[in-house]
Design a protein around this motif. Structure first.
Motif, PDB file in Angstrom:
ATOM      1  N   UNK A 190       0.843  -1.196   0.000  1.00  0.00           N
ATOM      2  CA  UNK A 190       0.000   0.000   0.000  1.00  0.00           C
ATOM      3  C   UNK A 190       0.880   1.248   0.000  1.00  0.00           C
ATOM      4  N   UNK A 191       0.351   2.349  -0.508  1.00  0.00           N
ATOM      5  CA  UNK A 191       1.015   3.655  -0.422  1.00  0.00           C
ATOM      6  C   UNK A 191      -0.068   4.693  -0.142  1.00  0.00           C
ATOM      7  N   UNK A 192      -0.112   5.148   1.114  1.00  0.00           N
ATOM      8  CA  UNK A 192      -1.192   6.038   1.533  1.00  0.00           C
ATOM      9  C   UNK A 192      -0.780   7.500   1.651  1.00  0.00           C
ATOM     10  N   UNK A 193       0.488   7.799   1.758  1.00  0.00           N
ATOM     11  CA  UNK A 193       0.909   9.187   1.979  1.00  0.00           C
ATOM     12  C   UNK A 193       1.152   9.898   0.650  1.00  0.00           C
ATOM     13  N   UNK A 194       1.878   9.264  -0.254  1.00  0.00           N
ATOM     14  CA  UNK A 194       2.263   9.933  -1.506  1.00  0.00           C
ATOM     15  C   UNK A 194       1.065  10.289  -2.383  1.00  0.00           C
ATOM     16  N   UNK A 195      -0.067   9.626  -2.212  1.00  0.00           N
ATOM     17  CA  UNK A 195      -1.246   9.948  -3.024  1.00  0.00           C
ATOM     18  C   UNK A 195      -1.952  11.221  -2.543  1.00  0.00           C
ATOM     19  N   UNK A 196      -1.480  11.777  -1.414  1.00  0.00           N
ATOM     20  CA  UNK A 196      -2.162  12.915  -0.802  1.00  0.00           C
ATOM     21  C   UNK A 196      -1.436  14.248  -1.001  1.00  0.00           C
ATOM     22  N   UNK A 197      -0.438  14.297  -1.859  1.00  0.00           N
ATOM     23  CA  UNK A 197       0.242  15.565  -2.099  1.00  0.00           C
ATOM     24  C   UNK A 197       1.746  15.402  -2.161  1.00  0.00           C
TER      25      UNK A 197
END
Length: 176
Positions: free
Chosen positions: A62-69
């Motif tokens: 999963x990658x949850x941080x990079x998709x947010x900015x």
């Protein structure tokens, strides 16, 4: 007659006047341990390797941080430092004699957990699996904080057992 200098040692666990003055329990220490591991996982990773945290958190594909900015090293390190601070308090509460320390740490985790969960519930990111996994993981973190806030029960409030010598429910004589 020798008296202990520790006032808490003079109070039997079931006679404590207030729930915060009661001793820590194995169950509370278990929840504190799980919460400390969570804090260490997030906090150490974000503090030591902010770029890797940004690109790969939470791991497991999963990658949850990079998709947010865009990457912001300062922000990632600050989040890591906050988790390390909460983790440090959690470890201190783990080793504390009294339940009050764990309850206060639970309050901190609950406030943080409510705000963090609320943000992600109102601002979903990623695919369906990401959204579910994010809310599930944040819900577990919040639940740990809530569990820590529950006051310990008095010994006299616990169900009677054969070892306690108290009669079982509905019994009229001593338990043998």
């Amino acid at each position: 007659m020798h008296q202990s200098s520790d006032p808490a040692s003079a109070i039997p666990p079931d006679a404590s006047p207030h729930p915060s003055a009661r001793p820590n329990t194995t169950a509370r220490r278990g929840v504190l341990g799980a919460t400390a591991l969570l804090a260490a996982y997030v906090g150490v990773w974000a503090t030591v390797a902010p770029r890797g945290f940004y690109e790969s958190f939470p791991g497991f594909g999963f990658t949850w941080i990079s998709i947010d900015g865009p990457f912001n090293e300062h922000l990632i390190r600050d989040v890591g430092a906050m988790y390390v601070a909460l983790g440090t308090l959690t470890v201190a509460a783990f080793f504390a004699r009294m339940a009050a320390a764990g309850r206060l740490v639970g309050l901190g985790w609950t406030v943080f957990g409510c705000l963090h969960f609320g943000y992600h519930a109102l601002h979903p990111e990623g695919g369906t699996t990401d959204r579910i996994a994010t809310l599930l993981s944040l819900g577990i973190s919040l639940a740990l904080g809530i569990l820590l806030m529950i006051p310990p029960r008095r010994e006299s409030e616990r169900p009677p057992t054969a070892e306690s010598g108290f009669p079982a429910r509905g019994a009229t004589g001593p338990v043998r």
